[in-house]
Design a protein around this motif. Structure first.
Motif, mmCIF file in Angstrom:
data_model
loop_
_atom_site.group_PDB
_atom_site.id
_atom_site.type_symbol
_atom_site.label_atom_id
_atom_site.label_comp_id
_atom_site.label_asym_id
_atom_site.label_seq_id
_atom_site.Cartn_x
_atom_site.Cartn_y
_atom_site.Cartn_z
ATOM 1 N N ASN A 2 -42.110 5.090 -40.094
ATOM 2 C CA ASN A 2 -43.565 5.012 -40.109
ATOM 3 C C ASN A 2 -44.111 5.132 -41.525
ATOM 4 N N TYR A 3 -43.537 6.055 -42.295
ATOM 5 C CA TYR A 3 -44.014 6.255 -43.663
ATOM 6 C C TYR A 3 -43.809 5.003 -44.504
ATOM 7 N N ARG A 4 -42.638 4.377 -44.359
ATOM 8 C CA ARG A 4 -42.373 3.154 -45.112
ATOM 9 C C ARG A 4 -43.355 2.052 -44.722
ATOM 10 N N SER A 5 -43.672 1.971 -43.426
ATOM 11 C CA SER A 5 -44.624 0.955 -42.956
ATOM 12 C C SER A 5 -46.018 1.211 -43.500
ATOM 13 N N LEU A 6 -46.428 2.468 -43.504
ATOM 14 C CA LEU A 6 -47.737 2.825 -44.045
ATOM 15 C C LEU A 6 -47.812 2.520 -45.537
ATOM 16 N N ARG A 7 -46.747 2.834 -46.237
ATOM 17 C CA ARG A 7 -46.695 2.574 -47.675
ATOM 18 C C ARG A 7 -46.771 1.074 -47.950
ATOM 19 N N LEU A 8 -46.025 0.288 -47.167
ATOM 20 C CA LEU A 8 -46.040 -1.162 -47.325
ATOM 21 C C LEU A 8 -47.436 -1.718 -47.055
ATOM 22 N N ALA A 9 -48.067 -1.242 -45.977
ATOM 23 C CA ALA A 9 -49.409 -1.712 -45.631
ATOM 24 C C ALA A 9 -50.412 -1.364 -46.727
ATOM 25 N N ALA A 10 -50.314 -0.151 -47.272
ATOM 26 C CA ALA A 10 -51.219 0.271 -48.352
ATOM 27 C C ALA A 10 -51.037 -0.628 -49.575
ATOM 28 N N GLN A 11 -49.795 -0.988 -49.875
ATOM 29 C CA GLN A 11 -49.523 -1.870 -51.007
ATOM 30 C C GLN A 11 -50.130 -3.244 -50.798
ATOM 31 N N ARG A 12 -50.004 -3.771 -49.584
ATOM 32 C CA ARG A 12 -50.537 -5.100 -49.305
ATOM 33 C C ARG A 12 -52.059 -5.112 -49.306
ATOM 34 N N ILE A 13 -52.677 -4.047 -48.787
ATOM 35 C CA ILE A 13 -54.141 -3.944 -48.802
ATOM 36 C C ILE A 13 -54.634 -3.862 -50.247
ATOM 37 N N HIS A 14 -53.934 -3.089 -51.060
ATOM 38 C CA HIS A 14 -54.331 -2.938 -52.466
ATOM 39 C C HIS A 14 -54.140 -4.234 -53.237
ATOM 40 N N LYS A 15 -53.106 -4.969 -52.894
ATOM 41 C CA LYS A 15 -52.752 -6.177 -53.631
ATOM 42 C C LYS A 15 -53.650 -7.363 -53.307
ATOM 43 N N THR A 16 -54.082 -7.480 -52.053
ATOM 44 C CA THR A 16 -54.812 -8.670 -51.651
ATOM 45 C C THR A 16 -56.216 -8.727 -52.243
ATOM 46 N N ASP A 17 -56.636 -9.930 -52.599
ATOM 47 C CA ASP A 17 -58.014 -10.127 -53.040
ATOM 48 C C ASP A 17 -58.797 -10.855 -51.948
ATOM 49 N N GLN A 18 -58.172 -10.931 -50.764
ATOM 50 C CA GLN A 18 -58.839 -11.541 -49.618
ATOM 51 C C GLN A 18 -59.314 -10.458 -48.659
ATOM 52 N N MET A 19 -59.814 -10.863 -47.522
ATOM 53 C CA MET A 19 -60.335 -9.911 -46.555
ATOM 54 C C MET A 19 -59.222 -9.269 -45.728
ATOM 55 N N VAL A 20 -59.501 -8.067 -45.255
ATOM 56 C CA VAL A 20 -58.639 -7.409 -44.285
ATOM 57 C C VAL A 20 -59.330 -7.538 -42.920
ATOM 58 N N PHE A 21 -58.650 -8.138 -41.968
ATOM 59 C CA PHE A 21 -59.217 -8.331 -40.627
ATOM 60 C C PHE A 21 -58.628 -7.268 -39.708
ATOM 61 N N ILE A 22 -59.494 -6.485 -39.048
ATOM 62 C CA ILE A 22 -59.049 -5.371 -38.213
ATOM 63 C C ILE A 22 -59.525 -5.607 -36.780
ATOM 64 N N TYR A 23 -58.585 -5.568 -35.841
ATOM 65 C CA TYR A 23 -58.903 -5.926 -34.455
ATOM 66 C C TYR A 23 -58.394 -4.873 -33.477
ATOM 67 N N GLY A 24 -59.208 -4.578 -32.481
ATOM 68 C CA GLY A 24 -58.811 -3.661 -31.416
ATOM 69 C C GLY A 24 -59.687 -3.870 -30.199
ATOM 70 N N MET A 25 -59.147 -3.538 -29.032
ATOM 71 C CA MET A 25 -59.896 -3.699 -27.790
ATOM 72 C C MET A 25 -59.991 -2.367 -27.049
ATOM 73 N N GLY A 26 -61.038 -2.228 -26.218
ATOM 74 C CA GLY A 26 -61.191 -1.019 -25.410
ATOM 75 C C GLY A 26 -61.258 0.232 -26.261
ATOM 76 N N PHE A 27 -60.515 1.256 -25.839
ATOM 77 C CA PHE A 27 -60.493 2.511 -26.587
ATOM 78 C C PHE A 27 -59.906 2.316 -27.986
ATOM 79 N N SER A 28 -58.978 1.386 -28.101
ATOM 80 C CA SER A 28 -58.350 1.142 -29.404
ATOM 81 C C SER A 28 -59.330 0.558 -30.409
ATOM 82 N N SER A 29 -60.406 -0.041 -29.923
ATOM 83 C CA SER A 29 -61.397 -0.612 -30.841
ATOM 84 C C SER A 29 -62.069 0.476 -31.676
#
Length: 251
Positions: A101-128
């Protein structure tokens, strides 16, 4: 403070007011974060838009990112790590955060920091609710993002696909066809995908670039009628993601 402002501004053309704000930030770096955008603007007899325009001219996504970059330039990056030691202690102990989980979180943080495009976040029901929470956390950091839930048309996603750098999905069951279809489409268009889902059998895991598995004490409760720690633990993972983003920003 003997700092060459030209090295910080590079090719950016600053007005006298913007340059004054930059000098103020460097000479008051210890209190700048507490002052915030409004406080810095007030101290320089200017508007908040001037402060935000300065951050964009310097190539940052927002005030927070600019602050941490300037903190490093001022040679005061260490206190940030010391300040967060107490925060990290909450994740210590057996089973709280797996290495995967930690490696995945670290990877995601790196990709969010690196991108100059939008981050699209999606969820339904309670997860929204979890998806909207993350979206607001990213927005206050100056990160461009779109939050979408089950009430939105697929067009919200499809019509912005070319401008999406990261796609983050929240699904407790990991079985929602609406979530899976969007993840598949993002993957097919070479968009980095991340999924928050349960730690059991979740089809979402098969399609995401990285997955955060959250323990679910009531996996058969599809209606979310029983007490569960799943959502509170998901919030915890979101905060750890934000922490990793900060660490990367000041690195």
């Amino acid at each position: 403070m003997n700092l060459d402002l030209n090295k910080l501004t590079c090719t950016a053309s600053l007005t006298d007011t913007e340059r004054a704000v930059l000098e103020f930030l460097l000479t008051h770096i210890d209190e700048a974060l507490k002052l915030g955008v409004r406080g810095v603007a007030k101290a320089n007899f200017t508007s908040t838009s001037t402060v935000m325009r300065l951050s964009r001219k310097l190539g940052y996504n927002g005030f927070i990112e600019m602050y941490y970059k300037l903190l490093g330039a001022a040679g005061k990056g260490t206190p940030v790590y010391e300040l967060n030691e107490g925060f990290l202690s909450h994740f210590a102990g057996d089973g709280n955060v797996s290495m995967e989980n930690y490696r995945s979180l670290r990877l995601a943080a790196q990709r969010i920091h690196k991108t100059d495009q939008m981050v699209f976040i999606y969820g339904m029901g309670f997860s929204s609710m979890m998806a909207e929470y993350l979206a607001k956390k990213l927005l206050v950091l100056g990160i461009k993002c779109i939050f979408s839930d089950g009430a939105d048309s697929i067009g919200v996603f499809e019509n912005n696909l070319e401008d999406i750098g990261c796609f983050i999905a929240f699904s407790r069951s990991g079985r929602s066809p609406y979530v899976l279809n969007r993840v598949k489409m993002a993957e097919e268009n070479s968009v980095f995908t991340m999924g928050f889902t349960n730690d059991g059998a979740s089809p979402l895991k098969e399609y995401c670039s990285c997955v955060i598995e959250v323990p679910d004490d009531n996996p058969l409760d599809d209606r979310n009628m029983k007490p569960t720690l799943f959502f509170s633990k998901t919030i915890t993972m979101i905060e750890l993601l934000i922490y990793e983003y900060y660490q990367i920003s000041i690195g």
